[in-house]
Design an enzyme around this catalytic site. Structure first.
Site, PDB file in Angstrom:
ATOM      1  N   ASP A 177       0.760  -1.240   0.000  1.00  0.00           N
ATOM      2  CA  ASP A 177       0.000   0.000   0.000  1.00  0.00           C
ATOM      3  C   ASP A 177       0.799   1.304   0.000  1.00  0.00           C
ATOM      4  OD1 ASP A 177      -1.881  -1.939   0.318  1.00  0.00           O
ATOM      5  OD2 ASP A 177      -2.662  -1.212   2.221  1.00  0.00           O
ATOM      6  N   GLU A 412       1.491  -9.798  11.408  1.00  0.00           N
ATOM      7  CA  GLU A 412       1.294  -9.327  10.030  1.00  0.00           C
ATOM      8  C   GLU A 412       2.639  -8.990   9.370  1.00  0.00           C
ATOM      9  OE1 GLU A 412      -1.210  -5.892   9.977  1.00  0.00           O
ATOM     10  OE2 GLU A 412      -1.248  -5.744   7.792  1.00  0.00           O
TER      11      GLU A 412
HETATM   12  C1  2M8 Z   1      -3.310  -4.208   3.660  1.00  0.00           C
HETATM   13  O1  2M8 Z   1      -4.147  -3.407   2.830  1.00  0.00           O
HETATM   14  C2  2M8 Z   1      -5.456  -2.948   3.202  1.00  0.00           C
HETATM   15  C3  2M8 Z   1      -6.085  -2.342   1.953  1.00  0.00           C
HETATM   16  O2  2M8 Z   1      -6.183  -3.338   0.954  1.00  0.00           O
HETATM   17  C4  2M8 Z   1      -5.426  -1.922   4.319  1.00  0.00           C
HETATM   18  O3  2M8 Z   1      -4.331  -1.465   4.717  1.00  0.00           O
HETATM   19  O4  2M8 Z   1      -6.507  -1.563   4.787  1.00  0.00           O
HETATM   20  C5  2M8 Z   1      -2.144  -4.665   2.753  1.00  0.00           C
HETATM   21  O5  2M8 Z   1      -1.134  -5.253   3.511  1.00  0.00           O
HETATM   22  C6  2M8 Z   1      -2.667  -5.636   1.705  1.00  0.00           C
HETATM   23  O6  2M8 Z   1      -1.618  -6.148   0.933  1.00  0.00           O
HETATM   24  C7  2M8 Z   1      -3.437  -6.788   2.359  1.00  0.00           C
HETATM   25  O7  2M8 Z   1      -4.015  -7.582   1.348  1.00  0.00           O
HETATM   26  C8  2M8 Z   1      -4.521  -6.271   3.309  1.00  0.00           C
HETATM   27  C9  2M8 Z   1      -5.182  -7.381   4.129  1.00  0.00           C
HETATM   28  O8  2M8 Z   1      -4.208  -8.184   4.768  1.00  0.00           O
HETATM   29  O9  2M8 Z   1      -3.984  -5.315   4.226  1.00  0.00           O
END
Ligand code: 2M8
Length: 463
Positions: A177, A412
């Site tokens: 992101d 994470e």
């Molecule tokens: C993170 O992204 C989401 C938006 O898609 C967020 O920050 O709200 C990123 O690490 C993304 O790569 C990942 O798929 C998601 C859910 O783990 O979180």
């Protein structure tokens, strides 16, 4: 099979079970309460080790949200989750009428890990759960046309000129992101959404400085609004959208996924389609060749709005390793990966690659995608190294990554230098790759095989 008595395997299985919503898995219990696209792919690999039926259910569930044009959305929302538990919520996306009836989705996509995951699920099943193979093959037959439509959409809607490179319209589409890769392009986006919206993510993360800033969020929301205003008309977006980026890591994943799809085509009863998938993969690899910067020993994204290369030194520079590349390039990249800017940086607690090079000015060891290590990214690089026969490099990565996970659990991501666990402490995709690593039997060190084109071993077993 990972040893079930192993403490990390036990933890990882507990994380997947705790995040299990029946046919799909939350990325984490609170921070990410819906189904995410590329998370689902990694998660399916984890489930395959002890519940192959559940692994294919994960992918089937995600593809419920596939749009009629073939796009697989970044989020399939769970209607039972309280509105506001995650932002931007369903309504913000303006996707009613575009996504399938009775399913709510976002309007952007994420890297196409799915065919790679399905191929691996099948390989794991063939090796460890033969009794479930017929059911997995039935799922392959069912999912193959959907995967093919998804890849076709990426090769056309997101690459209308056939350059071989996928254009993304939002940093969230990259999966990485707020990587420094996007800083200049994002800064040039005129903010039209004056509020950053509610930030439930900050409630679940103790230190706000680890997450994207409010200004990042204003721009993320602005980009969503732009897409909604053109009704997700990608032809218009290619002309007018303020964030258009040829993303090399996304493209590399698509190339590797097209090779996986070629193998799956045969299993699905469409062997005649395999050559076209391999040709797609080759076109993507040629696109990546055009982005190769020999002086930096990295593949560079192209900012299509500003018409310039993106020179931030990040993990995305290793895109050719993921896609498959010639032996000289692979040798240069594997040496750099293990070198002082990445996994070999002096002082790192674990020799796993940070998301941004430690000597890049934007490197920040704690901040989201700007330095910390992500086990799934380490897994992707490990998988590609294994696939192409770089076994000793791959084993070194796996050994360091597993040591890190044993010390810090299924978080994470991790602080790049100290290895301190950050973000959610029960992240499904981390649990999934932990299980896959634990199940892997290291081979004797040997020289790399010819690495181009890649061999996926869908039928035989590993990689
Ligand atoms: C993170 O992204 C989401 C938006 O898609 C967020 O920050 O709200 C990123 O690490 C993304 O790569 C990942 O798929 C998601 C859910 O783990 O979180």
């Amino acid at each position: 099979m990972p040893e079930l008595g192993d403490e990390l395997a036990g933890d990882a299985i507990r994380v997947l079970r705790a995040n299990d919503r029946g046919t799909w898995t939350r990325p984490s219990p609170r921070l990410y309460p819906h189904q995410w696209s590329w998370d689902a792919a990694f998660v399916a690999i984890g489930w395959a080790h002890f519940a192959p039926h559940r692994a294919v259910a994960e992918l089937r569930s995600l593809f419920r949200g596939q749009w009629a044009d073939g796009m697989v959305p970044q989020i399939v929302f769970d209607g039972s989750v309280a509105l506001g538990a995650y932002e931007p919520r369903q309504r913000t996306w303006g996707t009613a009428g575009l996504c399938p009836p009775s399913v709510a989705t976002s309007g952007i996509c994420q890297p196409p890990m799915h065919a790679i995951a399905l191929a691996r699920v099948r390989a794991i099943t063939a090796r460890h759960h033969e009794g479930a193979l017929a059911a997995v093959d039935a799922a392959v037959a069912d999912l193959y046309p959907r995967l093919a439509a998804w890849h076709r959409w990426l090769h056309t809607a997101r690459d209308p000129e056939g350059t071989g490179l996928v254009t993304i319209f939002h940093p969230w589409e990259s999966g990485l992101d707020n990587s420094p890769r996007w800083d200049d392009a994002l800064a040039a986006v005129a903010i039209r959404e004056e509020t950053s919206g509610d930030r439930p993510d900050l409630v679940h993360v103790a230190d706000a400085s680890e997450r994207p800033t409010d200004d990042d969020y204003r721009r993320y929301h602005t980009l969503v609004r732009e897409l909604v205003e053109v009704g997700y008309d990608h032809e218009r977006s290619h002309r007018t959208h303020p964030f258009r980026m040829a993303d090399v890591l996304f493209t590399a994943i698509l190339a590797a996924a097209d090779d996986a799809l070629a193998d799956l085509a045969g299993i699905a009863g469409h062997p005649e389609a395999a050559d076209a998938h391999r040709a797609d993969a080759e076109r993507s690899r040629r696109g990546l060749d055009a982005c190769w910067d020999p002086a930096r020993c990295a593949c560079l994204d192209r900012d299509l709005v500003a018409d310039r290369w993106v020179t931030a030194d990040t993990i995305a520079g290793f895109a050719p390793l993921v896609a498959g590349c010639d032996t000289d390039r692979a040798a240069a990249l594997t040496a750099r990966l293990a070198g002082p800017s990445f996994a070999g940086a002096p002082g790192l607690r674990w020799a796993v690659p940070p998301s941004t090079a430690v000597d890049d000015p934007a490197f920040d060891p704690r901040s989201y995608w700007r330095g910390p290590t992500w086990p799934v990214i380490t897994w992707l690089l490990w998988w590609a190294l294994e696939r192409d026969g770089h076994h000793s490099r791959a084993d070194a990565l796996r050994t360091a990554a597993v040591a890190q996970l044993r010390a810090s659990g299924c978080s994470e991501y991790a602080e790049a230098v100290t290895g301190e666990p950050l973000g959610s402490n029960a992240q499904s995709w981390t649990a999934a790759v932990a299980l896959d690593w634990l199940a892997h039997e290291p081979r004797e060190p040997q020289e790399p095989n010819v690495s181009h084109p890649p061999r996926l071993g869908v039928v035989a077993g590993w990689p």
